[in-house]
Design a protein around this motif. Structure first.
Motif, PDB file in Angstrom:
ATOM      1  N   HIS A 113     -20.649   4.176  21.902  1.00 60.50           N
ATOM      2  CA  HIS A 113     -20.840   3.408  22.157  1.00 60.50           C
ATOM      3  C   HIS A 113     -23.101   2.757  22.629  1.00 60.50           C
ATOM      4  O   HIS A 113     -23.025   1.678  22.387  1.00 60.50           O
ATOM      5  CB  HIS A 113     -20.629   3.090  23.724  1.00 60.50           C
ATOM      6  CG  HIS A 113     -20.871   3.457  24.440  1.00 60.50           C
ATOM      7  ND1 HIS A 113     -20.340   4.819  24.006  1.00 60.50           N
ATOM      8  CD2 HIS A 113     -21.607   3.762  25.713  1.00 60.50           C
ATOM      9  CE1 HIS A 113     -21.395   6.175  25.679  1.00 60.50           C
ATOM     10  NE2 HIS A 113     -21.901   5.050  26.216  1.00 60.50           N
ATOM     11  N   VAL A 114     -23.821   3.896  22.565  1.00 62.99           N
ATOM     12  CA  VAL A 114     -25.320   3.476  22.741  1.00 62.99           C
ATOM     13  C   VAL A 114     -26.019   2.714  21.414  1.00 62.99           C
ATOM     14  O   VAL A 114     -26.309   1.841  22.061  1.00 62.99           O
ATOM     15  CB  VAL A 114     -25.706   4.977  23.450  1.00 62.99           C
ATOM     16  CG1 VAL A 114     -27.368   4.549  23.606  1.00 62.99           C
ATOM     17  CG2 VAL A 114     -24.883   5.575  24.761  1.00 62.99           C
ATOM     18  N   ALA A 115     -24.975   2.954  20.849  1.00 65.43           N
ATOM     19  CA  ALA A 115     -26.057   2.413  19.785  1.00 65.43           C
ATOM     20  C   ALA A 115     -25.070   0.906  19.061  1.00 65.43           C
ATOM     21  O   ALA A 115     -25.760   0.257  19.241  1.00 65.43           O
ATOM     22  CB  ALA A 115     -25.471   3.613  18.052  1.00 65.43           C
ATOM     23  N   TRP A 154     -14.112  -2.830  22.766  1.00 65.37           N
ATOM     24  CA  TRP A 154     -14.157  -1.451  22.601  1.00 65.37           C
ATOM     25  C   TRP A 154     -14.185  -0.684  23.941  1.00 65.37           C
ATOM     26  O   TRP A 154     -13.340   0.451  23.899  1.00 65.37           O
ATOM     27  CB  TRP A 154     -16.014  -1.712  22.723  1.00 65.37           C
ATOM     28  CG  TRP A 154     -16.654  -0.245  23.318  1.00 65.37           C
ATOM     29  CD1 TRP A 154     -16.723   0.987  21.906  1.00 65.37           C
ATOM     30  CD2 TRP A 154     -17.093   0.615  24.249  1.00 65.37           C
ATOM     31  NE1 TRP A 154     -17.597   1.827  22.455  1.00 65.37           N
ATOM     32  CE2 TRP A 154     -17.010   2.141  23.574  1.00 65.37           C
ATOM     33  CE3 TRP A 154     -16.690   0.467  25.555  1.00 65.37           C
ATOM     34  CZ2 TRP A 154     -17.024   3.039  24.896  1.00 65.37           C
ATOM     35  CZ3 TRP A 154     -17.288   1.079  26.150  1.00 65.37           C
ATOM     36  CH2 TRP A 154     -17.320   2.470  26.070  1.00 65.37           C
ATOM     37  N   GLY A 155     -14.235  -1.457  25.084  1.00 64.90           N
ATOM     38  CA  GLY A 155     -13.699  -0.706  26.607  1.00 64.90           C
ATOM     39  C   GLY A 155     -12.186  -0.435  26.102  1.00 64.90           C
ATOM     40  O   GLY A 155     -11.703   0.632  27.045  1.00 64.90           O
ATOM     41  N   ALA A 156     -11.034  -1.186  25.932  1.00 57.89           N
ATOM     42  CA  ALA A 156     -10.184  -0.908  26.193  1.00 57.89           C
ATOM     43  C   ALA A 156      -9.683   0.504  24.902  1.00 57.89           C
ATOM     44  O   ALA A 156      -8.807   0.840  26.004  1.00 57.89           O
ATOM     45  CB  ALA A 156      -9.306  -2.581  25.670  1.00 57.89           C
ATOM     46  N   ARG A 157     -10.773  -0.091  24.280  1.00 56.04           N
ATOM     47  CA  ARG A 157     -10.534   1.547  23.621  1.00 56.04           C
ATOM     48  C   ARG A 157     -10.946   2.826  23.970  1.00 56.04           C
ATOM     49  O   ARG A 157     -10.276   3.852  23.294  1.00 56.04           O
ATOM     50  CB  ARG A 157     -10.211   1.433  22.203  1.00 56.04           C
ATOM     51  CG  ARG A 157     -10.189   2.459  21.105  1.00 56.04           C
ATOM     52  CD  ARG A 157     -10.008   1.697  19.659  1.00 56.04           C
ATOM     53  NE  ARG A 157      -9.927   2.216  18.723  1.00 56.04           N
ATOM     54  CZ  ARG A 157     -10.062   2.757  17.112  1.00 56.04           C
ATOM     55  NH1 ARG A 157     -11.011   1.651  16.327  1.00 56.04           N
ATOM     56  NH2 ARG A 157      -9.856   3.745  16.336  1.00 56.04           N
ATOM     57  N   THR A 166     -23.525   5.409  30.723  1.00 54.08           N
ATOM     58  CA  THR A 166     -24.574   4.350  29.466  1.00 54.08           C
ATOM     59  C   THR A 166     -23.675   3.317  29.288  1.00 54.08           C
ATOM     60  O   THR A 166     -23.936   2.455  28.594  1.00 54.08           O
ATOM     61  CB  THR A 166     -23.979   5.405  28.592  1.00 54.08           C
ATOM     62  OG1 THR A 166     -22.808   6.167  28.985  1.00 54.08           O
ATOM     63  CG2 THR A 166     -24.972   6.855  28.814  1.00 54.08           C
ATOM     64  N   THR A 167     -23.284   2.695  30.259  1.00 54.40           N
ATOM     65  CA  THR A 167     -22.179   1.496  29.557  1.00 54.40           C
ATOM     66  C   THR A 167     -22.679   0.302  30.852  1.00 54.40           C
ATOM     67  O   THR A 167     -22.756  -0.603  30.629  1.00 54.40           O
ATOM     68  CB  THR A 167     -20.731   1.173  29.776  1.00 54.40           C
ATOM     69  OG1 THR A 167     -20.149   1.829  30.830  1.00 54.40           O
ATOM     70  CG2 THR A 167     -20.630   1.990  28.559  1.00 54.40           C
ATOM     71  N   LEU A 216     -15.106  -0.819  34.243  1.00 51.92           N
ATOM     72  CA  LEU A 216     -16.020   0.717  34.417  1.00 51.92           C
ATOM     73  C   LEU A 216     -15.908   0.995  35.515  1.00 51.92           C
ATOM     74  O   LEU A 216     -16.965   2.057  35.510  1.00 51.92           O
ATOM     75  CB  LEU A 216     -17.865  -0.514  34.498  1.00 51.92           C
ATOM     76  CG  LEU A 216     -18.044  -1.268  32.697  1.00 51.92           C
ATOM     77  CD1 LEU A 216     -19.435  -1.497  33.194  1.00 51.92           C
ATOM     78  CD2 LEU A 216     -17.605   0.389  31.814  1.00 51.92           C
ATOM     79  N   VAL A 217     -15.980   0.382  36.795  1.00 55.71           N
ATOM     80  CA  VAL A 217     -16.047   1.026  37.938  1.00 55.71           C
ATOM     81  C   VAL A 217     -15.271   1.031  39.135  1.00 55.71           C
ATOM     82  O   VAL A 217     -14.618   1.494  39.982  1.00 55.71           O
ATOM     83  CB  VAL A 217     -16.693  -0.139  39.413  1.00 55.71           C
ATOM     84  CG1 VAL A 217     -18.369  -0.519  38.887  1.00 55.71           C
ATOM     85  CG2 VAL A 217     -16.094  -1.212  39.555  1.00 55.71           C
ATOM     86  N   ALA A 218     -13.910   0.850  37.967  1.00 57.09           N
ATOM     87  CA  ALA A 218     -12.489   1.541  38.765  1.00 57.09           C
ATOM     88  C   ALA A 218     -12.339   2.967  39.397  1.00 57.09           C
ATOM     89  O   ALA A 218     -11.737   3.123  40.152  1.00 57.09           O
ATOM     90  CB  ALA A 218     -11.281   1.350  37.507  1.00 57.09           C
ATOM     91  N   HIS A 219     -13.664   3.884  38.984  1.00 55.30           N
ATOM     92  CA  HIS A 219     -12.799   5.566  39.617  1.00 55.30           C
ATOM     93  C   HIS A 219     -13.741   5.625  40.671  1.00 55.30           C
ATOM     94  O   HIS A 219     -13.589   6.819  41.639  1.00 55.30           O
ATOM     95  CB  HIS A 219     -13.309   6.353  38.755  1.00 55.30           C
ATOM     96  CG  HIS A 219     -14.862   5.886  37.680  1.00 55.30           C
ATOM     97  ND1 HIS A 219     -15.346   5.174  36.973  1.00 55.30           N
ATOM     98  CD2 HIS A 219     -16.140   6.534  38.229  1.00 55.30           C
ATOM     99  CE1 HIS A 219     -16.401   4.667  36.757  1.00 55.30           C
ATOM    100  NE2 HIS A 219     -16.984   6.178  37.652  1.00 55.30           N
ATOM    101  N   PHE A 220     -14.606   4.655  41.074  1.00 54.15           N
ATOM    102  CA  PHE A 220     -15.137   4.541  42.331  1.00 54.15           C
ATOM    103  C   PHE A 220     -14.426   3.758  43.092  1.00 54.15           C
ATOM    104  O   PHE A 220     -13.742   3.121  43.420  1.00 54.15           O
ATOM    105  CB  PHE A 220     -16.814   3.538  42.485  1.00 54.15           C
ATOM    106  CG  PHE A 220     -17.256   4.316  41.600  1.00 54.15           C
ATOM    107  CD1 PHE A 220     -18.266   5.525  41.853  1.00 54.15           C
ATOM    108  CD2 PHE A 220     -17.924   3.609  40.543  1.00 54.15           C
ATOM    109  CE1 PHE A 220     -19.473   6.007  40.570  1.00 54.15           C
ATOM    110  CE2 PHE A 220     -18.826   4.596  38.887  1.00 54.15           C
ATOM    111  CZ  PHE A 220     -19.944   5.875  39.350  1.00 54.15           C
TER     112      PHE A 220
END
Length: 257
Positions: A113-115, A154-157, A166-167, A216-220
Motif C-alpha cells: 500500500h505504501v508504494a 484495497w481497504g476492503a481486501r 501508514t494509511t 481506518l479508526v474502527a479499532h480506536f
C-alpha cells in the motif's frame, strides 16, 4: 539462465518505455495538423510509460524505488505540461486514467500500500496543479473516482489495524487535495464572471472519505467521533478561508462547507 532472463526483461521494459516516449514525441509534432489524433496518441504514450515504470518497479524489481518514483513524477509533470500547453482536457484525462490503471494492471496481489498510495499521491499532485490553472471538471472527477474507488477496494481486501500509521497520512492528503480543488473551480468561475459549484466533489468528498476514515479508526475508542471533530474543524477553517476572499464564491462555498 536467470541472468539472461533478467537482462531480457530489462531490455524489454527499456524498449517499451522508449517506444512509448517516441510515440508521444511524434504525436507532439502532429498537434497542429491533426490535433485530435495527436492528443489521443500522446495520452496513450503517457499511459504506457506509467505502466512500464510501475511494472519495472513492482513486477521485476529492475528499478530502485526512489528512481522509479522520480520517473513517475516526471511523467505526471510532463503530462500536465502537455495538456496545459495544448489546452487539451482529454489529454489530461487520458494520461491520468492510464496512470491510475497502471498499478491495477501490473498488480502482483501483494497489497504493497505504501508504494501504491505514494504513486497515487504523485498523480493527485499533478491533478491539483492543473486544477489550480484550468477548470477541467472531468479531470477532477476522474482523479477523485479512481483514488477513492481503488483505495476502498484495497481497504476492503488488505487493511488491518496495524497498518493505520501508514494509511492515515495518505487518506488525509487525498482528502485535503480534493477539498482544495472545488475552491479552485469556484474561483475560476468568478474570474469568468460566473457562479459555479462542483457539487459532486463538495458533497461527495466527505461521504467517500469519512466512510473510509471510519474503517481506518474502527479499532480506536471514539475513533469515529474524534475523526468527525477533526473533519468539522477542517471544514470550518475552509469556510473561513473562502469568506475572507470577499468574492462571489462566498455565497456558494461557505454554506456548503
Amino acid at each position: 539462465a536467470c541472468s539472461a532472463l533478467r537482462a531480457s526483461r530489462r531490455a524489454l521494459r527499456s524498449a517499451c518505455f522508449a517506444d512509448s516516449a517516441f510515440t508521444a514525441a511524434c504525436a507532439w509534432r502532429l498537434r497542429e495538423r491533426r490535433a485530435g489524433f495527436a492528443v489521443a496518441l500522446q495520452g496513450g504514450g503517457i499511459g504506457i510509460m506509467y505502466l512500464a515504470v510501475f511494472a519495472a518497479l513492482r513486477l521485476y524489481a529492475l528499478l530502485p524505488a526512489g528512481f522509479a518514483f522520480g520517473l513517475l513524477a516526471t511523467i505526471a509533470a510532463s503530462a500536465a505540461i502537455l495538456a496545459l500547453r495544448q489546452q487539451a482536457q482529454s489529454l489530461a484525462v487520458l494520461g491520468t486514467a492510464g496512470g491510475f490503471l497502471a498499478p491495477v494492471l501490473a498488480s502482483t496481489g501483494s497489497g504493497d500500500h505504501v508504494a501504491l498510495f505514494g504513486y497515487y499521491a504523485v498523480l493527485n499532485a499533478g491533478i491539483v496543479a492543473i486544477a489550480a490553472r484550468r477548470p477541467w471538471r472531468v479531470l477532477n472527477l476522474t482523479g477523485f473516482a479512481f483514488t477513492f474507488a481503488i483505495g476502498a477496494a484495497w481497504g476492503a481486501r488488505f487493511h488491518r489495524p496495524d497498518l493505520w500509521s501508514t494509511t492515515q497520512p495518505f487518506l488525509a492528503a487525498f482528502f485535503l487535495a480534493y477539498l482544495a480543488i472545488p475552491t479552485f473551480f469556484a474561483r475560476q468561475a468568478v474570474d469568468r464572471g460566473e457562479r459555479a459549484l462542483d457539487g459532486t466533489l463538495v458533497f461527495g468528498l466527505p461521504l467517500a472519505a469519512f466512510a473510509m476514515q471510519v474503517r481506518l479508526v474502527a479499532h480506536f475508542e471514539h475513533g469515529a467521533a474524534l475523526s468527525a471533530l477533526a473533519a468539522s474543524a477542517i471544514y470550518v477553517a475552509a469556510a473561513q478561508h473562502v469568506r475572507r476572499r470577499k468574492d462571489a464564491t462566498e455565497p456558494l462555498l461557505v454554506p456548503a462547507f
